[in-house]
Scaffold this active site. Structure first.
Site, PDB file in Angstrom:
ATOM      1  N   GLU A 198       0.735  -1.204  -0.193  1.00 28.13           N
ATOM      2  CA  GLU A 198       0.081   0.095  -0.033  1.00 28.13           C
ATOM      3  C   GLU A 198       0.794   1.348   0.091  1.00 28.13           C
ATOM      4  O   GLU A 198       0.916   2.078   1.027  1.00 28.13           O
ATOM      5  CB  GLU A 198      -1.026   0.165   1.363  1.00 28.13           C
ATOM      6  CG  GLU A 198      -1.815  -0.855   1.409  1.00 28.13           C
ATOM      7  CD  GLU A 198      -2.714  -0.892   2.805  1.00 28.13           C
ATOM      8  OE1 GLU A 198      -1.978  -0.354   3.920  1.00 28.13           O
ATOM      9  OE2 GLU A 198      -3.717  -1.485   3.076  1.00 28.13           O
ATOM     10  N   GLY A 210       2.359   4.716  -0.844  1.00 27.14           N
ATOM     11  CA  GLY A 210       2.058   6.109  -1.316  1.00 27.14           C
ATOM     12  C   GLY A 210       3.414   6.972  -1.799  1.00 27.14           C
ATOM     13  O   GLY A 210       3.596   7.090  -2.780  1.00 27.14           O
ATOM     14  N   ARG A 211       4.153   7.193  -0.576  1.00 30.66           N
ATOM     15  CA  ARG A 211       5.274   7.945  -0.767  1.00 30.66           C
ATOM     16  C   ARG A 211       6.143   7.399  -1.820  1.00 30.66           C
ATOM     17  O   ARG A 211       6.705   7.993  -2.674  1.00 30.66           O
ATOM     18  CB  ARG A 211       6.205   7.924   0.544  1.00 30.66           C
ATOM     19  CG  ARG A 211       7.213   9.209   0.627  1.00 30.66           C
ATOM     20  CD  ARG A 211       7.823   8.712   1.754  1.00 30.66           C
ATOM     21  NE  ARG A 211       6.837   8.722   3.049  1.00 30.66           N
ATOM     22  CZ  ARG A 211       6.547   9.810   3.810  1.00 30.66           C
ATOM     23  NH1 ARG A 211       6.725  10.956   3.407  1.00 30.66           N
ATOM     24  NH2 ARG A 211       5.709   9.560   4.761  1.00 30.66           N
ATOM     25  N   TYR A 248       6.978  18.406  10.312  1.00 35.84           N
ATOM     26  CA  TYR A 248       7.946  17.398  11.003  1.00 35.84           C
ATOM     27  C   TYR A 248       9.516  17.914  10.821  1.00 35.84           C
ATOM     28  O   TYR A 248      10.293  17.317  10.936  1.00 35.84           O
ATOM     29  CB  TYR A 248       7.903  16.093  10.073  1.00 35.84           C
ATOM     30  CG  TYR A 248       6.475  15.568   9.667  1.00 35.84           C
ATOM     31  CD1 TYR A 248       5.651  15.118  10.725  1.00 35.84           C
ATOM     32  CD2 TYR A 248       6.056  15.567   8.397  1.00 35.84           C
ATOM     33  CE1 TYR A 248       4.788  14.395  10.459  1.00 35.84           C
ATOM     34  CE2 TYR A 248       4.876  14.882   8.134  1.00 35.84           C
ATOM     35  CZ  TYR A 248       4.142  14.325   9.175  1.00 35.84           C
ATOM     36  OH  TYR A 248       2.830  13.669   8.740  1.00 35.84           O
ATOM     37  N   CYS A 306       0.887  33.525   9.338  1.00 40.58           N
ATOM     38  CA  CYS A 306       1.559  34.154  10.591  1.00 40.58           C
ATOM     39  C   CYS A 306       1.698  33.156  11.557  1.00 40.58           C
ATOM     40  O   CYS A 306       1.201  32.814  12.411  1.00 40.58           O
ATOM     41  CB  CYS A 306       0.344  34.954  11.140  1.00 40.58           C
ATOM     42  SG  CYS A 306      -0.375  36.234   9.693  1.00 40.58           S
ATOM     43  N   GLU A 307       2.874  32.262  11.245  1.00 41.80           N
ATOM     44  CA  GLU A 307       3.250  31.164  12.073  1.00 41.80           C
ATOM     45  C   GLU A 307       4.820  30.918  11.739  1.00 41.80           C
ATOM     46  O   GLU A 307       5.232  31.078  10.651  1.00 41.80           O
ATOM     47  CB  GLU A 307       2.647  29.826  11.420  1.00 41.80           C
ATOM     48  CG  GLU A 307       1.447  29.643  12.117  1.00 41.80           C
ATOM     49  CD  GLU A 307       1.688  28.354  13.132  1.00 41.80           C
ATOM     50  OE1 GLU A 307       2.794  28.521  13.572  1.00 41.80           O
ATOM     51  OE2 GLU A 307       0.742  27.812  13.249  1.00 41.80           O
TER      52      GLU A 307
HETATM   53  C1  LIG Z   1      -0.325   6.249   5.154  1.00 40.93           C
HETATM   54  C2  LIG Z   1      -0.605   4.978   4.836  1.00 40.93           C
HETATM   55  C3  LIG Z   1      -0.087   3.965   3.740  1.00 40.93           C
HETATM   56  C4  LIG Z   1       0.963   4.866   2.909  1.00 40.93           C
HETATM   57  O1  LIG Z   1       2.264   5.265   3.403  1.00 40.93           O
HETATM   58  P1  LIG Z   1       3.559   5.852   2.653  1.00 40.93           P
HETATM   59  O2  LIG Z   1       4.265   6.255   3.796  1.00 40.93           O
HETATM   60  O3  LIG Z   1       2.928   6.790   1.774  1.00 40.93           O
HETATM   61  O4  LIG Z   1       3.965   4.670   2.039  1.00 40.93           O
HETATM   62  C5  LIG Z   1      -0.179   2.811   3.516  1.00 40.93           C
HETATM   63  N1  LIG Z   1      -1.039   2.209   4.367  1.00 40.93           N
HETATM   64  C6  LIG Z   1      -1.589   2.689   5.407  1.00 40.93           C
HETATM   65  C7  LIG Z   1      -2.671   1.909   6.136  1.00 40.93           C
HETATM   66  C8  LIG Z   1      -1.639   4.126   5.699  1.00 40.93           C
HETATM   67  O5  LIG Z   1      -2.151   4.568   6.817  1.00 40.93           O
END
Ligand SMILES: *Cc1c(COP(=O)(O)O)cnc(C)c1O
Length: 421
Positions: free
Chosen positions: A271, A273-274, A313, A340-341
């Site tokens: 799963e 994303g990054r 972060y 404004c931070e």
């Molecule tokens: C955020 C998340 C991802 C993706 O995380 P990445 O750091 O982008 O790879 C996958 N699965 C779950 C359940 C997440 O919460």
């Protein structure tokens, strides 16, 4: 040295159509990257990447990923709706949520998504608000520290996600009485890890866990979901993940643990994303002001509302001043937005070439968890998203917010009716 996927001339041309700031995505880079991932795991017959929608929730991006064979990982009602609109359904949707509202489970069941339960109490909750499907995934949290070569990568013991081993075993027994036939296991134990050993180590833990659960409960497992967490080199000195080596490391654990246990037909899911999108998006911004007090500041037309990671972060995002790639890095700047931070800084004490008002700056690696984490603090509006297509043309894939959008939740009054742009 980190390179941009656009040139100054391209950006100048884009800027005639799209006002800065905007997030830009590289279609070619995205497609090539997914193909590399699929190749790295091609040894596993049922492999599937479920792209984590939260990283880049844009239907145009999701459609590209669908064409490349990805599914989607959703965690909320609207992510499920967006995935549905993009044509994902059934086993192409993983629903990995936590602290889940009833309506979200109901929609996930309606779409026939694979449901990944975050907690043992969610079994009764799901049964009450919807029904229990034949395939269920369980999210595991082994507690303690997650270490690779004795280095602590993250602390699952402090994480709110998943259930303990004993809860998983008990949950499986309950689910078996409710007609569940097949199980999956999921865990997310460390975030943004560029160590190639992350997935192999996690895979080994999950493989050993399902062998043990199978012995104890007789549960039939059909997949192992390694979730996300594979990192990208935000800093120029960092090495990118070698995805082929990651795939081979998981294969080794698979052959050592699952094959001898007679579980060689288990499907591997991810799963990410990054890893999929991060490097293939950037924030295109222009310099509005420079200011010299106790330090030298460069003020951009973008702010933390367009990219929250540095403020939230203290994350490093590389910056390139377009057209000055070969200039000496002999000026030290804080690069700021206009919130404004005081934490609204894209970079602190960063060595950059001499910057002038009107220069275009590229903030790298915003393709995942970039636009997505945007917000409206200080009344700042969300930017547009633009796709750089494989043929070099561009397409607007989300328009920028307007003041009218910002005031739209007061549409039960007439106070803002005269505002039209
Ligand atoms: C955020 C998340 C991802 C993706 O995380 P990445 O750091 O982008 O790879 C996958 N699965 C779950 C359940 C997440 O919460």
């Amino acid at each position: 040295m980190k390179k941009t996927f656009v040139t100054l001339d391209q950006v100048k041309e884009m800027n005639q159509k799209y006002p800065t700031p905007f997030h830009l995505y590289d279609e070619k880079g995205i497609r090539e990257n997914v193909r590399k991932l699929l190749k790295a795991f091609s040894w596993n017959k049922g492999f599937k990447e479920y792209f984590a929608v939260k990283a880049t929730p844009n239907p145009f991006i999701l459609k590209i990923l669908k064409e490349e064979g990805c599914g989607v990982d959703c965690s909320s009602y609207t992510e499920l709706q967006m995935s549905d609109v993009c044509g994902f359904s059934g086993e192409d949707i993983m629903f990995s949520s936590n602290d889940t509202p009833a309506e979200d489970f109901q929609l996930a069941r309606k779409l026939n998504a694979i449901i990944n339960l975050d907690d043992i109490t969610h079994i009764a909750f799901l049964e009450k608000v919807a029904d229990i499907p034949e395939t269920v995934c369980l999210r595991y949290n082994p507690g303690g520290d997650f270490k690779i070569n004795n280095a602590i990568m993250d602390t699952p013991g402090e994480a709110k996600y998943g259930m303990t081993y004993d809860q998983m075993a008990e949950g499986i027994k309950i689910l078996q009485t409710k007609g569940v036939k097949r199980f999956g296991i999921h865990a997310f134990l460390a975030s943004n890890t560029i160590a190639n050993e992350y997935y192999p180590k996690l895979a080994r833990i999950l493989f050993e866990t399902i062998v043990r659960l199978n012995k104890e409960t007789g549960a039939v497992f059909s997949f192992v979901n390694l979730s996300g967490g594979v990192g990208i080199p935000y800093r120029p000195e960092e090495e990118p993940t070698d995805i082929i080596s990651v795939g081979n490391g998981v294969k080794e654990a698979f052959e050592e643990v699952l094959v001898p246990a007679g579980m060689g037909d288990i499907r591997i899911f991810t799963e990410m994303g990054r890893y999929i999108l991060g490097p293939f998006g950037c924030l295109v911004t222009k310099v509005l002001h420079e200011k010299h007090i106790y330090k030298d500041y460069i003020g951009l037309d973008a702010c933390a509302a367009n990219l929250m990671r540095p403020a939230m972060y203290r994350a490093y995002h590389h910056i390139t001043v377009l057209g000055k790639e070969d200039w000496p890095l002999d000026h030290k700047y804080d690069v700021t937005g206009g919130l404004c931070e005081n934490n609204d800084k894209f970079a602190i004490d960063r060595m950059l070439p001499k910057i002038e008002i009107g220069d275009y700056l590229i903030i790298h690696d915003t393709g995942a968890h970039g636009f997505a984490m945007g917000y409206n603090y200080n009344g700042k509006l969300r930017s547009a998203e633009v796709l750089l297509k494989e043929d070099g043309s561009t397409e607007l894939i989300r328009r920028a917010e307007t003041p009218k959008d910002y005031f739209s939740t007061f549409d039960f009054t007439h106070w803002f009716d005269h505002i039209d742009e």
